[in-house]
Design an enzyme around this catalytic site. Structure first.
Site, mmCIF file in Angstrom:
data_model
loop_
_atom_site.group_PDB
_atom_site.id
_atom_site.type_symbol
_atom_site.label_atom_id
_atom_site.label_comp_id
_atom_site.label_asym_id
_atom_site.label_seq_id
_atom_site.Cartn_x
_atom_site.Cartn_y
_atom_site.Cartn_z
ATOM 1 N N GLU A 67 47.688 26.019 33.535
ATOM 2 C CA GLU A 67 47.867 26.701 32.241
ATOM 3 C C GLU A 67 48.859 25.972 31.350
ATOM 4 O O GLU A 67 48.657 25.823 30.145
ATOM 5 C CB GLU A 67 48.317 28.152 32.460
ATOM 6 C CG GLU A 67 47.210 29.097 32.917
ATOM 7 C CD GLU A 67 46.927 29.025 34.407
ATOM 8 O OE1 GLU A 67 47.594 28.232 35.116
ATOM 9 O OE2 GLU A 67 46.038 29.757 34.878
ATOM 10 N N HIS A 136 46.204 41.228 37.058
ATOM 11 C CA HIS A 136 45.129 40.970 36.089
ATOM 12 C C HIS A 136 45.088 42.009 34.973
ATOM 13 O O HIS A 136 44.185 41.963 34.150
ATOM 14 C CB HIS A 136 43.755 41.013 36.773
ATOM 15 C CG HIS A 136 43.388 39.783 37.533
ATOM 16 N ND1 HIS A 136 43.972 39.449 38.721
ATOM 17 C CD2 HIS A 136 42.488 38.810 37.274
ATOM 18 C CE1 HIS A 136 43.435 38.322 39.167
ATOM 19 N NE2 HIS A 136 42.537 37.910 38.311
#
Lengths: 334, 272
Positions: A67, A136
């Site tokens: 990321e 999540h």
């Protein structure tokens, strides 16, 4: 005008986003999309499905699970003449790129004395409701809205899913677009001519006179349902969709408060230090004497979002809790 | 720096003053930036650690160790996508090798074969932590090679060796040969900052390295080879001293940015 062009059509939030991506890729060759599984997989939420075949590997770029590197690469490419769209699978994963977002994207313009622009769009899924547990399901929009130098947008309607991307790309500064994952299947009508929309102003999604419900993103649908329920009880609620969390469009919020004098803020972030807290504080600073009742908040419970459905439901704003808070605010005891 | 072209991009560290000078940013603008003055190259906003200059494509000046590497991959990717024969030169210290961003970025640069030149100034200490106290394997080139990046190590105290290695690597990167990595073995003579009592190394070690001072060594070499006489050397030294004096005078006389400008350039101003 041709009838087929004027006829509204049924589509989804996902398809509206894909159409926006396709349009951006077609309109400007500087645009490219990169992120985890945006290509062959078709996007984690299938938003970019088919784009690899249409635009090729140079412009639809699958990345490793890095990321920080690919968000930083987006910043570098934007500084070097491109218009990158970076997809981060969920905002939980974006924390691995926080250094790049906070220390580079948000600072370089100011720190360089205005010499450089970063026309970058970072898209990320946010929110709970899919039983994916605590890594999540969080909502970090409010956190990101704390940071000067980036713009935060939260499309909650098909029009905004279709129209915010292009405007964000044309903005010379970095924009983070939060897509609540429960919205991807949202179905509705979209005008065939739907295109770019502004990313500066909040929108009144329902007019009302007794109290103002302020919300954004994934909570808009629940808030509109709550307003419907309140109407049945004789309470007229105005619903404001913030649309952009930074910079905040306070004039629209305060104009509504000036009419209703009561306010409930619905925010899927945690209550402590939340965006809802910021709006309350500004109401105190700017419109204290407009208030006929304390401003109330419906936020997420201060827990990591749990896995079992009944606990997850209990952790985030729901129609029931919104209606209760609204009734209390208008002095109807529940 | 002579290996780079004007259209190439440079990303540097917080100890970037030398890079900035050699790249052609005027000493006056750099000194004024270090003073925090408005006439500085970043209008004084960044200060010593954040020298930016659009004219020379100098993109900072980053104080997050390793934070410039992902940007370099993006710069180089943009050049590749636009088919521009450019090089992105990214400087960092050996301390950055311990950061995840180093590994993510080298992997991505190699995977995408972008024209990035990774330039690692190994001065043996990340602030006060010696390389062998922070890395299980101190062979930095091996780390780059593990990502299939061509890597070489050169004596960073030898001006000619540095020039030759960099020119060759830059030419190969520019020709489309993919990213490269160079380790420059060097040393920091002075303390890390004004607050560093230097408890982590001995004075003898510093003195030993000072004997290898690259400026002095290069000067001696030029003299031995008869390329530099005393008069020319004195003239160069006088020029440098005058440049520093000019820069300090410029910075002293420069102005402070008006406080009203504080929030300017957080965002680009919107047309009304």
């Amino acid at each position: 005008m041709n009838e087929t062009l004027t006829k509204v059509r049924i589509t989804t939030y996902r398809e509206a986003l894909r159409e926006a991506l396709r349009e951006a890729l077609q309109r400007d060759e500087r645009v490219f999309l990169m992120g985890e599984d945006v290509g062959r997989y078709g996007g984690t939420y299938a938003v970019s499905k088919g784009l690899l075949e249409e635009f090729g590997e140079a412009r639809i770029r699958d990345t490793p699970l890095s990321e920080s590197a690919f968000v930083g690469a987006g910043i570098g490419a934007a500084l070097n003449g491109m218009l990158p769209i970076v997809e981060v699978m969920t905002c939980n994963f974006s924390l691995l790129a926080l250094d790049q977002i906070v220390n580079n994207a948000a600072t370089i313009r100011h720190m360089s004395g205005g010499q450089f622009s970063i026309p970058l769009v970072i898209r990320m899924a946010t929110g709970a409701g899919r039983q994916l547990a605590a890594q999540h399901s969080h909502s970090f929009e409010g956190w990101y809205a704390h940071i000067p130098g980036i713009r935060i947008v939260t499309p909650a309607t098909l029009e905004d899913a279709r129209g915010m991307l292009w405007t964000a790309l044309m903005d010379p500064d970095p924009v983070i677009m939060f897509e609540n994952a429960l919205l991807y299947n949202l179905e509705g009508e979209l005008a065939p001519g739907a295109g770019a929309v502004d990313i500066d102003r909040a929108a009144v999604r329902r007019a009302g006179s007794d109290l103002t419900l302020v919300t954004y993103g994934g909570s808009l649908g629940k808030t509109l349902q709550s307003a419907e329920r309140l109407a049945a009880e004789g309470v007229s609620a105005e619903v404001i969709d913030l649309r952009t969390l930074r910079p905040l469009d306070m004039p629209t919020v305060l104009a509504s408060l000036g009419k209703t004098h009561r306010m409930v803020i619905i925010d899927e972030g945690w209550k402590s230090g939340s965006l809802a807290a910021e709006i309350m504080a500004r109401v105190m600073e700017e419109a204290f004497f407009e208030l006929d009742a304390p401003v109330a908040r419906v936020c997420s419970a201060e827990v990591p979002i749990p896995y079992p459905k009944h606990l997850e439901d209990a952790a985030i704003p729901q129609v029931g809790t919104i209606v209760d808070a609204a009734l209390r605010t208008v002095n109807r005891h529940v | 720096m002579p290996a780079l072209q004007p259209e190439d991009a440079i990303l540097a560290t917080y100890r970037e003053h030398g890079h900035a000078l050699v790249r052609g940013i005027p000493a006056e603008a750099i000194m004024a930036e270090m003073y925090g003055k408005y006439e500085g190259c970043s209008h004084g906003r960044g200060g010593s650690m954040h020298i930016f200059d659009s004219r020379t494509r100098f993109y900072g000046g980053s104080a997050i160790v390793g934070g410039g590497l992902p940007l370099a991959v993006g710069f180089a990717l943009a050049d590749k996508l636009k088919h521009r024969p450019r090089v992105t030169a990214c400087f960092f210290g050996e301390g950055a090798v311990a950061e995840g961003e180093f590994h993510e970025s080298l992997n991505l640069a190699s995977l995408w074969q972008v024209p990035a030149l990774f330039l690692c100034e190994n001065n043996l200490y990340a602030m006060g932590t010696a390389l062998e106290r922070s890395e299980a394997d101190t062979d930095l080139c091996e780390k780059a090679r593990s990502y299939r990046i061509a890597a070489r190590s050169v004596d960073g105290m030898d001006v000619m060796a540095v020039m030759e290695a960099t020119a060759q690597a830059a030419a190969e990167v520019r020709a489309g040969g993919g990213p490269q990595f160079i380790e420059f073995r060097t040393y920091r003579f002075r303390a890390h900052s004004m607050f560093d009592p230097e408890l982590y190394r001995s004075k003898a070690e510093v003195e030993q390295w000072k004997k290898r001072c690259p400026i002095r060594a290069f000067t001696t070499r030029l003299q031995v080879e008869g390329l530099l006489d005393e008069a020319r050397l004195a003239a160069i030294e006088a020029d440098v001293a005058a440049e520093i004096t000019r820069a300090v005078a410029f910075a002293e006389a420069a102005t402070w940015e008006p406080v009203e400008n504080l929030t300017r350039d957080v965002y680009t101003a919107r047309a009304a």
